[in-house]
Design a protein around this motif. Structure first.
Motif, mmCIF file in Angstrom:
data_model
loop_
_atom_site.group_PDB
_atom_site.id
_atom_site.type_symbol
_atom_site.label_atom_id
_atom_site.label_comp_id
_atom_site.label_asym_id
_atom_site.label_seq_id
_atom_site.Cartn_x
_atom_site.Cartn_y
_atom_site.Cartn_z
ATOM 1 N N SER A 239 0.852 -1.192 0.000
ATOM 2 C CA SER A 239 0.000 0.000 0.000
ATOM 3 C C SER A 239 0.882 1.235 0.000
ATOM 4 O O SER A 239 1.844 1.323 0.765
ATOM 5 N N ASP A 241 0.677 5.318 0.450
ATOM 6 C CA ASP A 241 -0.210 6.385 0.922
ATOM 7 C C ASP A 241 0.637 7.465 1.575
ATOM 8 O O ASP A 241 1.828 7.259 1.853
ATOM 9 N N GLU A 242 0.026 8.608 1.867
ATOM 10 C CA GLU A 242 0.741 9.696 2.509
ATOM 11 C C GLU A 242 0.309 9.832 3.959
ATOM 12 O O GLU A 242 -0.802 9.472 4.336
ATOM 13 N N TYR A 270 5.477 10.335 2.306
ATOM 14 C CA TYR A 270 4.983 9.251 1.455
ATOM 15 C C TYR A 270 5.502 7.938 2.039
ATOM 16 O O TYR A 270 6.695 7.797 2.293
ATOM 17 N N MET A 316 -2.973 2.197 -4.523
ATOM 18 C CA MET A 316 -2.761 3.633 -4.376
ATOM 19 C C MET A 316 -4.073 4.367 -4.600
ATOM 20 O O MET A 316 -5.008 3.834 -5.202
ATOM 21 N N ASP A 317 -4.130 5.617 -4.114
ATOM 22 C CA ASP A 317 -5.321 6.417 -4.345
ATOM 23 C C ASP A 317 -5.146 7.277 -5.590
ATOM 24 O O ASP A 317 -4.164 7.180 -6.318
ATOM 25 N N MET A 415 -5.929 -0.674 1.600
ATOM 26 C CA MET A 415 -5.506 0.706 1.450
ATOM 27 C C MET A 415 -5.450 1.486 2.754
ATOM 28 O O MET A 415 -4.913 2.582 2.791
ATOM 29 N N SER A 416 -5.957 0.981 3.852
ATOM 30 C CA SER A 416 -6.076 1.778 5.083
ATOM 31 C C SER A 416 -4.972 1.484 6.095
ATOM 32 O O SER A 416 -5.083 1.887 7.252
ATOM 33 N N ASP A 419 -3.187 4.711 7.507
ATOM 34 C CA ASP A 419 -4.076 5.449 8.410
ATOM 35 C C ASP A 419 -4.194 4.748 9.762
ATOM 36 O O ASP A 419 -4.257 5.405 10.806
#
Length: 555
Positions: A239, A241-242, A270, A316-317, A415-416, A419
């Motif tokens: 994954s 993500d930022e 990142y 990725m988003d 994807m999480s 977070d």
């Protein structure tokens, strides 16, 4: 009278020099007779009208995919096999403790690097403040690896016990009184270590400042990446993500807003993480101009450089995804899946303009890349090189399963992780004020190493712990219990036999010889005053001549 004009010979010569001008009807008649008869007239006309404009575009023309090259029917996608063996790359004992897993990531090499740079910076700071007699740095003593590790342990412990003011941790007031801080480091020593904490050598006087905005923290970032890649290889699913590190001070590359993040401004990171949350690589956004453009693509390729051509799947988003990046990763035997922005170049216009009802989905395929759109409460555009646009049932905590496209279901699954990592680390924040940005970022890297060691421990150890209990287990090793020494232990024994009792020579105001309480008798709960003491022992304790004196100095 005839109209004046060129002669017949001149008109004939002009006709030979000028090219023949075709009318629009003649042009379309010629195209219909050619191999392009199957093309749409409107598309041909638009391509001719905009040919000159597209040729002047600075971006790669190959990415400007025409709608006729996308297929609305399913086409086979590239089959890539995962060719690596995930797991630890070094041997770790099965009964390894949380502290051993932590020291596996934060080793003596990193401690030595920080102590060397910190001592060097403290020395430079000392000579620059040599005229200030009362400056705190004038009392500097060289930092050791053991003391630095205790300093890091106290930083972690500040996330467990929260005080609004830093000096409150050393208060002796009955409402505070935290002995674990006063036992290992004084308040002034902690403040001075924090003031001199450094990770890289500053340029000398007259030397040009490095162009790298991260040169003060670069050794720590490189250490993190090299350490993670040398001890562990991740699973197939990754994954990207930022994350946002809170920073309120002025900074050239401070970010002001990232959607759905806890902190709305600060330093943007990142992160490339494994599907279980293990952070493998970190890259800091510095806002430095890139002459060649394509910042998002460069971020992805930089973070993935050690994991290409291995069969990984990266999620990725919409900040990163595009048709060009998906094709580039696919050529490097790497899948990608995620949301897609409608403004990205290369997205099929037929999909973008399609109107859908709730629950409907549509997709287009080209060269192993699938771009789809799904209508839920709002329209969602997505891209994938691994999953076709099939509908699957996704279980819910309450109620019946919900139908979603397979790429969306897989994207939500993996994807999480970044977070969740931010959420767990936010429960134990360290000091957040009076820091320079590189110190704040360096301490954040320490926390990432602690979090990664926690995930590795729970994955390979027989015992599973919560993050809170894991932190406490590490802190108990970094900050061990200080044994309360007896009075006899506080006095070093002289084996050369030069300790002799001596009569107390001081007198009180009345002229009488002062007496001291016997240390040995007091330990036996006997109050007895004596007129002799040992002047060579610390504090010159009072001792009865004979058995008490011998017992106190016995080895």
């Amino acid at each position: 009278m005839s109209e004046a004009g060129p002669s017949a010979v001149k008109r004939e010569n002009a006709a030979l020099e000028e090219p023949e001008v075709l009318r629009e009807e003649d042009l379309f008649r010629m195209l219909e007779e050619s191999d392009f008869s199957d093309c749409d007239d409107v598309d041909i006309k638009e391509s001719l009208l905009f040919k000159e404009e597209s040729s002047s575009d600075e971006e790669d023309p190959s990415l400007d995919v025409a709608d006729d090259v996308w297929s609305n029917t399913f086409t086979p996608m590239k089959d890539i096999e995962f060719r690596k063996t995930p797991g630890l790359l070094i041997d770790v004992p099965e009964d390894a403790s949380p502290y051993q897993y932590f020291r596996l990531l934060l080793d003596d090499d990193l401690l030595q690097l920080i102590t060397t740079e910190t001592n060097r910076y403290a020395e430079n700071l000392f000579f620059s403040n040599i005229s200030l007699e009362h400056a705190r740095v004038t009392r500097w003593k060289n930092l050791t690896n053991k003391e630095l590790l205790q300093f890091i342990g106290l930083l972690f412990h500040m996330g467990t016990i929260k005080c609004n003011v830093l000096k409150d941790y050393w208060k002796t007031h009955r409402l505070f009184g935290i002995p674990s801080f006063t036992q290992y480091m004084s308040r002034d020593r902690f403040h001075l270590t924090l003031q001199c904490l450094h990770f890289a050598e500053n340029p000398s006087e007259g030397e040009k400042t490095p162009t790298d905005r991260l040169y003060k923290i670069r050794p720590i970032l490189d250490y993190f990446q090299n350490k993670m890649s040398s001890i562990y290889y991740p699973n197939k699913n990754l994954s990207l993500d930022e994350s946002m590190l809170l920073w309120r001070g002025s900074l050239a590359f401070r970010q002001y807003y990232i959607k759905n993040k806890e902190h709305k401004y600060g330093i943007k990171l990142y992160m490339l993480a494994e599907c279980e949350g293990l952070v493998m690589n970190v890259m800091v956004y510095t806002d430095q101009s890139d002459e060649t453009g394509g910042h998002a693509e460069k971020v992805v390729m930089t973070l993935m450089r050690n994991y290409l051509n291995a069969g990984h799947s990266v999620f990725m988003d919409s900040l990163y995804n595009s048709y060009g990046l998906a094709k580039k990763l696919l050529d490097a035997d790497t899948y990608c899946t995620g949301t897609l922005r409608a403004t990205r170049k290369g997205a099929p216009k037929t999909i973008l303009s399609k109107k859908l009802q709730k629950g409907q989905t549509v997709a287009a395929y080209r060269d192993g890349v699938m771009v789809g759109k799904w209508k839920d409460y709002t329209e969602v555009l997505y891209i994938s090189t691994e999953f076709r646009n099939s509908i699957v049932d996704v279980p819910k905590k309450r109620g019946n399963p919900k139908e979603k496209p397979l790429p969306i279901a897989e994207y939500n699954k993996f994807m999480s992780v970044v977070d969740r990592m931010d959420q767990m680390m936010s429960y134990y924040p360290t000091i957040q004020k009076t820091l320079r940005w590189y110190k704040k970022l360096g301490i954040h890297i320490f926390q990432l190493l602690l979090f990664n060691s926690y995930l590795l421990y729970n994955k390979y150890s027989k015992n599973r712990l919560s993050f809170y209990k894991f932190r406490l287990a590490v802190l108990e090793e970094i900050l061990p219990e200080v044994r309360k020494t007896k009075p006899s232990d506080q006095n070093p024994i002289n084996h050369e036999g030069n300790h002799f009792p001596e009569k107390i020579g001081t007198r009180n105001e009345g002229g009488k010889i002062m007496r001291k309480r016997c240390k040995v008798c007091w330990m036996k709960r006997i109050r007895r005053d004596c007129s002799y003491h040992c002047p060579k022992c610390p504090d010159a304790p009072g001792l009865c001549i004979g058995q008490c004196f011998e017992q106190y100095h016995k080895n």
